[in-house]
Every structure is written in structure tokens, then in C-alpha cells.
Design a protein around this motif. Sequence first.
Motif, PDB file in Angstrom:
ATOM      1  N   GLY A  72       0.843  -1.188   0.000  1.00 40.01           N
ATOM      2  CA  GLY A  72       0.000   0.000   0.000  1.00 40.01           C
ATOM      3  C   GLY A  72       0.876   1.233   0.000  1.00 40.01           C
ATOM      4  N   VAL A  73       0.609   2.160  -0.904  1.00 43.50           N
ATOM      5  CA  VAL A  73       1.429   3.356  -1.047  1.00 43.50           C
ATOM      6  C   VAL A  73       0.572   4.591  -0.791  1.00 43.50           C
ATOM      7  CG1 VAL A  73       3.006   4.652  -2.525  1.00 43.50           C
ATOM      8  CG2 VAL A  73       2.808   2.162  -2.800  1.00 43.50           C
ATOM      9  N   ILE A  74       0.917   5.351   0.244  1.00 41.16           N
ATOM     10  CA  ILE A  74       0.286   6.644   0.502  1.00 41.16           C
ATOM     11  C   ILE A  74       1.186   7.678  -0.156  1.00 41.16           C
ATOM     12  CG2 ILE A  74      -0.591   8.246   2.215  1.00 41.16           C
ATOM     13  CD1 ILE A  74      -1.980   5.577   2.335  1.00 41.16           C
ATOM     14  N   ALA A  75       0.724   8.263  -1.253  1.00 40.14           N
ATOM     15  CA  ALA A  75       1.560   9.154  -2.059  1.00 40.14           C
ATOM     16  C   ALA A  75       0.995  10.560  -2.027  1.00 40.14           C
ATOM     17  CB  ALA A  75       1.634   8.648  -3.504  1.00 40.14           C
ATOM     18  N   GLY A  76       1.679  11.465  -1.339  1.00 35.44           N
ATOM     19  CA  GLY A  76       1.235  12.842  -1.271  1.00 35.44           C
ATOM     20  C   GLY A  76       1.312  13.530  -2.615  1.00 35.44           C
ATOM     21  N   ALA A  77       0.685  14.702  -2.715  1.00 37.68           N
ATOM     22  CA  ALA A  77       0.665  15.460  -3.969  1.00 37.68           C
ATOM     23  C   ALA A  77       2.086  15.786  -4.409  1.00 37.68           C
ATOM     24  CB  ALA A  77      -0.131  16.750  -3.775  1.00 37.68           C
ATOM     25  N   GLY A  78       2.388  15.522  -5.688  1.00 38.92           N
ATOM     26  CA  GLY A  78       3.678  15.881  -6.247  1.00 38.92           C
ATOM     27  C   GLY A  78       4.828  14.984  -5.849  1.00 38.92           C
ATOM     28  N   THR A  79       4.537  13.802  -5.286  1.00 41.48           N
ATOM     29  CA  THR A  79       5.612  12.933  -4.799  1.00 41.48           C
ATOM     30  C   THR A  79       6.043  11.868  -5.799  1.00 41.48           C
ATOM     31  OG1 THR A  79       3.998  11.482  -3.708  1.00 41.48           O
ATOM     32  CG2 THR A  79       4.955  13.267  -2.384  1.00 41.48           C
ATOM     33  N   GLY A  80       5.517  11.900  -7.009  1.00 44.17           N
ATOM     34  CA  GLY A  80       5.969  10.980  -8.048  1.00 44.17           C
ATOM     35  C   GLY A  80       5.377   9.594  -7.965  1.00 44.17           C
ATOM     36  N   LYS A  81       4.065   9.508  -7.703  1.00 44.44           N
ATOM     37  CA  LYS A  81       3.438   8.189  -7.557  1.00 44.44           C
ATOM     38  C   LYS A  81       3.424   7.425  -8.876  1.00 44.44           C
ATOM     39  CE  LYS A  81      -1.379   9.594  -8.294  1.00 44.44           C
ATOM     40  NZ  LYS A  81      -1.537   8.837  -9.548  1.00 44.44           N
ATOM     41  N   THR A  82       3.135   8.121  -9.989  1.00 38.76           N
ATOM     42  CA  THR A  82       3.118   7.426 -11.277  1.00 38.76           C
ATOM     43  C   THR A  82       4.505   6.913 -11.626  1.00 38.76           C
ATOM     44  OG1 THR A  82       1.320   8.883 -12.000  1.00 38.76           O
ATOM     45  CG2 THR A  82       2.465   7.637 -13.703  1.00 38.76           C
ATOM     46  N   ARG A  83       5.522   7.699 -11.335  1.00 42.20           N
ATOM     47  CA  ARG A  83       6.904   7.269 -11.557  1.00 42.20           C
ATOM     48  C   ARG A  83       7.198   6.016 -10.742  1.00 42.20           C
ATOM     49  NH1 ARG A  83      11.798   9.260 -13.220  1.00 42.20           N
ATOM     50  NH2 ARG A  83      13.642   8.697 -11.993  1.00 42.20           N
ATOM     51  N   ALA A  84       6.735   6.003  -9.486  1.00 43.54           N
ATOM     52  CA  ALA A  84       7.023   4.865  -8.607  1.00 43.54           C
ATOM     53  C   ALA A  84       6.363   3.586  -9.113  1.00 43.54           C
ATOM     54  CB  ALA A  84       6.571   5.171  -7.184  1.00 43.54           C
ATOM     55  N   ILE A  85       5.085   3.656  -9.506  1.00 37.52           N
ATOM     56  CA  ILE A  85       4.409   2.412  -9.884  1.00 37.52           C
ATOM     57  C   ILE A  85       4.823   1.939 -11.275  1.00 37.52           C
ATOM     58  CG2 ILE A  85       2.454   2.764  -8.344  1.00 37.52           C
ATOM     59  CD1 ILE A  85       0.802   3.669 -10.726  1.00 37.52           C
ATOM     60  N   THR A  86       5.133   2.861 -12.191  1.00 39.68           N
ATOM     61  CA  THR A  86       5.595   2.407 -13.506  1.00 39.68           C
ATOM     62  C   THR A  86       6.980   1.774 -13.401  1.00 39.68           C
ATOM     63  OG1 THR A  86       6.341   4.681 -13.973  1.00 39.68           O
ATOM     64  CG2 THR A  86       4.201   4.004 -14.860  1.00 39.68           C
TER      65      THR A  86
END
Length: 691
Positions: free
Chosen positions: A31-45
Motif C-alpha cells: 500500500g502506497v500513501i503518495a502525497g501530492a507531487g511525490t511521483g506516484k506514477t513514476r514509482a508504480i511504472t
Amino acid sequence: MSCVLTDSDSLLAGLDPQQAEVATSFGVPVGVIAGAGTGKTRAITHRIAYGVHTGAYQARAVLAVTFTTRAAGELRTRLRALGAQGVAARTFHSAALRQAQYFWPRAYRTQLPPVSEARLPLVAEAARRLRLNVEPPVVRDLLTEISWAKVSNVSAGDYAELATAAGREVAGLEADWVGRVVGRYEQVKADRGVIDFDDILLCTTALLSDHPGIAEEIRSTYQHLVVDEYQDVSPVQQTLLELWRGGSDDLCVVGDPAQTIHSFAGASPDYLTGFTTRFPQARLIRLVRDYRSSPQIVELANTVSVRARIAGTVKLESQCEPGPPPRLVETQTEADEAQAVVAWLRERHAAGVPWRQMAVLYRVHAQSPLFETALTEAGIGFSIRGGDGFFERPEVRQAIGALGKAAQRDPSADAVGSCREVLERLGWTATAPAGQGRVRERWESLAALLGLAEDLVSGRVVADLAALAAELQQRATAEHAPVGEGVALSTLHAAKGLEWEAVAVVGVQEGTLPLSLAATAEQVAEEGRLFYVGVTRARRYLLLTWSRSRRGGGPRQASRFLDGFSTAAPAPEPLPVPRTRRGTAQTASCRVCDRPLSSGAERKLGRHLDCTPAYDEQVLTRLTQWRAQRAAERSVPVFVVFTDATLMAIAEAMPADDAALRQIPGVGPAKTGLYGSQVLELIAQAAKPGR
């Protein structure tokens, strides 16, 4: 030619420690809690690509789901650049439709019914069968309620009770009648042999539930699940996700509770914030490094998060260069506010910020006309996101046409009085309708048009009805098409997922943000999350504005979200509870202050929401935790178990037996039978000395 990364180690280069942890954590639910602007799409791709390159994932066995076709397209583009071809990156509905269309003939010996793209006529037919004469805006609001009921697992028979508990309204219709339309709508679809957009998920869920062999075949095809924007899942989407998952732990979800702004459509952050409760073995990772916004903007965002009591979110840490502090501007009137925003935009442009890198964000579409006019008069191009320009809206075009005809009959008539008469014939009333749907939006547009007429007369731009009609027609003609290089005008909802160098969040006053219709604690919390989304859209420059008065209204106050606003503010205090609406002679009185009660939640409690409660905070906390567990077990929103107001009433009453529990509004015999013993046991334990 674009560079394609194929080396597994290079895929981790450039990731921060938490992003790298997302990319390399396999074997347990993540489970990933990703704040605004923290690069969530980068992390999951990078997680998917790293899994493919190291053999932890098979590319064609990965199903990555998100909520919009734009987001799904971005996932596919990034995955191709990372050398992860063959991954299925789709929306929930797209993935479900492909499965249903393929397996439906095998399961039911017939083709899946076609998906109707014309839902409004179906709703209108359902209303006609019930002999309800409703206008098009009401039909749109009824469709919204039908969708909410479906994604929230609310049946037509339960609609009235649960919709009322959730604070949902359709202007001009009792909840019982809306529930009947919900049921009749299903009959209309069945008669025509079609399904709708929401049925895609329901049909796929039924297909997999009724045919375990087909479900297992899908699980063997898609063995690795990744879910983006997980804070926005609805109960039916969560049910479908569980069917896709089966008993596998190969699941990664990512989202931000602070950006849950679609609760009205059935979204719930509880699945994200309760992820480790459902999966005790899960790895929870928090992305906190903000690569978008300056430290000054991030500081304000963190303050907003605390004040709005956003559960489960993160404290952001800016990784950007320092910038100017956010600017707060208070004006006397809305017209002054629009001019102040235009002046600020000019400043930013003179400093080198392109127009396309600036945005004006507002709570509702009806706020846009003043800014559209001010930008047009200043010669600044703009584009509208999330809706038509003011003069392009059907109700505004209709009203201007009607004013033109009235002016032909009596050119010298009083401009404002005649405008009011024309708008009244089109359905405008002095009192705003209830609810937050299309009926309300239409009323807001007509009210804005009347306000514009009043401004034109008071400013001596026009003197009579003929001049008013001509001026409005000229403005409608002059409103140019959206310009790619222009300033973006957008609602806060439509701005989610976007970012600009400079952002102005306007109308930050009580009654607008939070909206006056936000009557419950959860509704006010959602308004706080909307404000958070607005603040975090800005990279370097942020302007917050509010005005002390509005057309035809009395003085206003700054939004509670601005309390203590300062670049060096002390530790923020939680937001005050919702301010109550004015009561009537028929409302009950508060047992604390003896003032009238107005809302159903207040009458249920017997006091105003901002009057001192009599419950023990620990008892309410235990009840809230218990409710979350029951809701998760049933895959329903928490209010389906008990609403916030009912929980508070239980905590205050501390009932000792079934009879006392049934007397509490919102409980009744059915819920006493379902939950009575558990609630009474919890209360009995809480009442023990030394608990």
C-alpha cells in the motif's frame, strides 16, 4: 528516437528511497500513501518495469487499473519507455467490459447487452412512467443519484433512508420518489435490452461471482494487480478488485487520502486508509518528498491537511527551490477580486511565466463569469476546463435569447426588473434550490447573469432593457474560443491531476469554500480536501483571494480554511465543526443552547454540531473503528452501517439494551438486529471502571 531503459539497475537510478522501495517490494501486498507531487506514477511504472525485467512480473500477466483514459494512456506511454511492453493498463470500466464481453456468451449463452450511450432519455422515460414532470436539469441530477446508488451497493428500496443519511438531495423531489425512479430506471433498461456505464462493473462482478471457473481463468491471466488513485475506489470497484485478486497477495495500491474529492459519486478513502487492517502482512510505504511545489506552498498544504483532519495522509517535504510565500488578498467585492487576480496574473507574466502556466481555480462553475469578463477586457486569452464558458452554457444562451425578444417588445423597459422577470419565467427563483447537482448549477448560472445585469446598470454601462440585451449579446459573441496559450479557468474538481507554475484559488470564503451546502462534518472535510487539491496545484506562485460581499447578499467572512494564515503560522488547530443553517419555526431546539435545529443530523443529536457534545471521545472513537470494520466486511460505505450523527447519538445516549438502542434516530429494529449486540457489548465494555 526515445531512449528505452532495459537494465534493471538503471530503472532504480534516480528514484528516491521510498520510490525505490515501491519498485522493489514483492511477495506481500503493498500500500502506497503518495502525497501530492511525490511521483506516484513514476514509482508504480518503475515497479512494473523492474518486476518485468527481474522476472518478478510477467508483462502480459500485469493488470494496471486507474480511473481515466488519460491516466491509463500515460501509464502505457511511460511503461513503453521503460521497456515494459505488453502490460495491460486500463480503466476499471475498460478492463471490466473486455472481460464481460468475452466471457458473457460462455456463461449465459447470449451476448452481453449493448451499453447505452444515451442514459438521459432512459432516466426521463423512468420519470414519465411514474408520471413525474421533471425538467432536463432534474433528469441529470436523477442520473447522478442512479449512478451513486449503483456504485455504493444501495438498492432502490434502501435509497431514501441511505441517501438522506448521506445528505443527498435532488431539488424538488422527495427521497422516496428518487428511489422509485432508481427502480423504474432498471425496468426501462430491461425493456430496451441495454445496460449502462455503471452496469459494466456490476455485470462483471456478477459474472465472476456466479462463475468461479471464469474468475479463476481471469486470475490466471492477470496475476499481478496494480491500482492507481486507490483513494477514489467505490464499493463496487472494490468488490470487483477482490474478485480479480482472489486469494493472491500480489497487489499494489497507491493513492492519497487528502485528494479524495469524489465522495459524492461514491468514492471512499477507507479502502486505502484501512489497507493494513485488511492485510496485516502488507508493506505500507509513504511517499513524502514533494517534487512539484516550493517549500512555502508545501508548508501551507501541510497546514491545510492538519486543519481539515485528513486521516492517513502524509506530511510533505518539498524538494524544490524556495519561492515567494503564498499571497492572501481580501477585497470588498467580487468585481474587485477579479481585477486583483488579473493584476496578479499580469505580474507573473511580466516576470516570465507563460500564460499557459497559470490557472484560476474556483469551487463552482458559476464563479467563472467575472473572471472570464475580466480576462477578456484585459486582452488575456483563457481556456475553460471542466465545463463550458459562461456564455456557452445552454441556460445562459436561452436567457440571452429571451432577453432579446423582450427588448424587441419593450426596448425602454427597466433593465434589471425585466431581466429578473425573464429569468423567473425560465425557472430562476430568489431562493437557491437544494442539492449540489445540475439544478443548482443552472440556478447559479442564471443568478450570475442577473448579477451581471445589476453590475452593468449600477456601473452605467447600460440604461434600459434594449441596451442590456445588446451588451450581453456582444459579450457572448466576443467570448473567443479556448486558446492553448491562455490562462486556465477550472473548478477545483477538474484541476485534480494537473499543475501550473502560478495558481490563484479564488472565492475562499464561508459559503463558497466550504460550500454552504456542506452541512455534515464529512462534507466539510471534503471541502477541505478540495482546498488542499487547489493549493497543491501550484509549483511556485500561489494566490488566495476572497471578497467581503457578493451581489445581492450581505457581508461574508473569510473561509475557516484561512484561519491563522501566515507564512510563519504556529502549529495549526483542527478545523471548527460545520456552522449550522438557519432554522425555522417548525424545527426542534438545541438541548445545549436552546437555539433552533435545522438539519436532520442536528435533530438526530438533539443539539447543534458546534455545541459542546456530551459523549466520551474514546467511546466515539471505538464506535467509529467498529463501524469501519463492519463496512469493510460488507464492502459498503461506512454510512450504510451507521451515519456519523447516529454514532454520536449512540455515544451520547450510551444505551444499555435493545429497547434503548432502537429509540435512537437512525437505528431502528433492522439495524438493532444486525448490529445491536455488538454495539451494546462495546458500550458495556467502555462503561466499565478503569477501561
